[in-house]
Motif scaffolding. Sequence first.
Motif, short mmCIF file in Angstrom:
data_model
loop_
_atom_site.label_atom_id
_atom_site.label_comp_id
_atom_site.label_asym_id
_atom_site.label_seq_id
_atom_site.Cartn_x
_atom_site.Cartn_y
_atom_site.Cartn_z
N ILE A 235 -10.10 11.52 -23.51
CA ILE A 235 -10.23 10.62 -22.38
C ILE A 235 -9.11 9.57 -22.39
CG2 ILE A 235 -11.75 8.98 -21.20
CD1 ILE A 235 -12.78 11.89 -21.27
N TYR A 236 -8.51 9.36 -21.22
CA TYR A 236 -7.47 8.36 -21.05
C TYR A 236 -7.91 7.38 -19.96
CZ TYR A 236 -4.48 11.39 -23.79
OH TYR A 236 -3.96 12.14 -24.80
N LYS A 237 -7.61 6.11 -20.18
CA LYS A 237 -7.91 5.06 -19.20
C LYS A 237 -6.58 4.53 -18.66
CE LYS A 237 -12.40 4.52 -20.24
NZ LYS A 237 -13.50 4.58 -19.35
N LEU A 238 -6.39 4.69 -17.36
CA LEU A 238 -5.14 4.28 -16.74
C LEU A 238 -5.43 3.25 -15.65
CD1 LEU A 238 -3.64 7.86 -16.22
CD2 LEU A 238 -3.39 6.38 -18.21
N ARG A 239 -4.71 2.14 -15.73
CA ARG A 239 -4.76 1.13 -14.67
C ARG A 239 -3.43 1.23 -13.93
NH1 ARG A 239 -6.89 -1.07 -19.09
NH2 ARG A 239 -4.95 -2.08 -19.65
N ILE A 240 -3.52 1.56 -12.64
CA ILE A 240 -2.31 1.84 -11.87
C ILE A 240 -2.17 0.86 -10.71
CG2 ILE A 240 -1.07 3.57 -10.49
CD1 ILE A 240 -2.60 5.72 -12.11
N ALA A 241 -1.04 0.18 -10.65
CA ALA A 241 -0.69 -0.65 -9.50
C ALA A 241 0.13 0.26 -8.59
CB ALA A 241 0.12 -1.86 -9.93
N LEU A 242 -0.47 0.68 -7.48
CA LEU A 242 0.14 1.67 -6.60
C LEU A 242 0.69 1.02 -5.34
CD1 LEU A 242 0.69 4.63 -5.78
CD2 LEU A 242 -1.65 4.70 -4.88
N SER A 243 1.94 1.34 -5.05
CA SER A 243 2.58 0.91 -3.80
C SER A 243 3.20 2.16 -3.17
CB SER A 243 3.69 -0.11 -4.06
OG SER A 243 3.16 -1.25 -4.68
N ASP A 244 2.59 2.65 -2.10
CA ASP A 244 3.12 3.80 -1.38
C ASP A 244 3.78 3.28 -0.12
OD1 ASP A 244 3.61 6.07 0.17
OD2 ASP A 244 1.83 7.11 -0.60
N LEU A 245 5.09 3.15 -0.17
CA LEU A 245 5.85 2.57 0.93
C LEU A 245 5.90 3.49 2.15
CD1 LEU A 245 8.77 1.04 -1.15
CD2 LEU A 245 6.59 0.00 -0.51
N GLU A 246 5.70 4.79 1.94
CA GLU A 246 5.71 5.74 3.05
C GLU A 246 4.47 5.59 3.93
OE1 GLU A 246 8.36 7.89 3.73
OE2 GLU A 246 9.18 6.57 2.22
N ARG A 247 3.35 5.32 3.31
CA ARG A 247 2.08 5.23 4.05
C ARG A 247 1.59 3.80 4.22
NH1 ARG A 247 -2.43 8.11 1.28
NH2 ARG A 247 -1.48 7.40 -0.63
N ASN A 248 2.36 2.83 3.71
CA ASN A 248 1.90 1.43 3.68
C ASN A 248 0.53 1.33 3.02
OD1 ASN A 248 4.14 0.17 4.89
ND2 ASN A 248 3.45 0.86 6.90
N TYR A 249 0.39 2.00 1.89
CA TYR A 249 -0.86 2.03 1.15
C TYR A 249 -0.64 1.33 -0.20
CZ TYR A 249 -5.09 3.80 -1.07
OH TYR A 249 -6.31 3.89 -1.71
N TYR A 250 -1.44 0.33 -0.47
CA TYR A 250 -1.30 -0.45 -1.70
C TYR A 250 -2.68 -0.55 -2.33
CZ TYR A 250 2.90 -1.48 0.86
OH TYR A 250 4.06 -1.34 1.57
N ASP A 251 -2.76 -0.29 -3.63
CA ASP A 251 -4.07 -0.27 -4.27
C ASP A 251 -3.91 -0.51 -5.77
OD1 ASP A 251 -6.81 0.03 -4.57
OD2 ASP A 251 -6.88 2.06 -3.76
N SER A 252 -5.01 -0.94 -6.38
CA SER A 252 -5.11 -1.02 -7.84
C SER A 252 -6.13 0.03 -8.24
CB SER A 252 -5.60 -2.40 -8.28
OG SER A 252 -4.63 -3.36 -7.97
N LEU A 253 -5.67 1.03 -8.95
CA LEU A 253 -6.54 2.14 -9.34
C LEU A 253 -6.92 2.02 -10.80
CD1 LEU A 253 -4.38 5.02 -7.78
CD2 LEU A 253 -6.33 3.86 -6.73
N SER A 254 -8.18 2.24 -11.09
CA SER A 254 -8.65 2.33 -12.47
C SER A 254 -9.14 3.76 -12.66
CB SER A 254 -9.79 1.36 -12.74
OG SER A 254 -9.31 0.04 -12.71
N LEU A 255 -8.32 4.58 -13.29
CA LEU A 255 -8.64 5.99 -13.45
C LEU A 255 -9.07 6.31 -14.87
CD1 LEU A 255 -5.66 7.65 -11.52
CD2 LEU A 255 -7.92 7.03 -10.64
#
Length: 177
Positions: free
Chosen positions: A7-27
Amino acid sequence: MAIKPTIYKLRIALSDLERNYYDSLSLTVALHPSETVQRMMARVLAFCINAQDGLVFCKGLSDVEEPDMWIRTMDDKTTLWIEMGEPAVDRVKKATRLASKVKIYSFNTKSDVWWAQNESKFSQLGASVFRFDATQIDEFSQLLSRTMDISVTITGESAYIATAADELEVTWQTLKE
């Protein structure tokens, strides 16, 4: 006794400039015992590229009836089906009957041969096919630790990835839209 996934825990600061989608993901991502780290990291990147409400990792390698990721509606309709690797044409054909949208992300050195052998067959199917640069996916997988913070910025067909250890770019090519 079966080998358990890692199991891996990933915290991702996502910036998708193509879709103007910004999120903080905890996977929380499970590395199946028969899965390579490269495949898992390609899954994580495909998740980031397609991130939206409802997108989840499926059982994938543990259940041949499910894709690697999908979005399902409240009435059990599949709106997005995502496969990793080089799936068989029959599997993709079935997926296109079950889901509104199907995407395939290949990621290893066999991708060129697989695509050359199957391109004409996929032209008949309503699936989008993308190929990650295998060397860059390998470099991304070398940054992996059990718990980590990642910054992912997507623009065009590139993801700029930064971790505490290093920074890199992973590119992909659209083989079929």
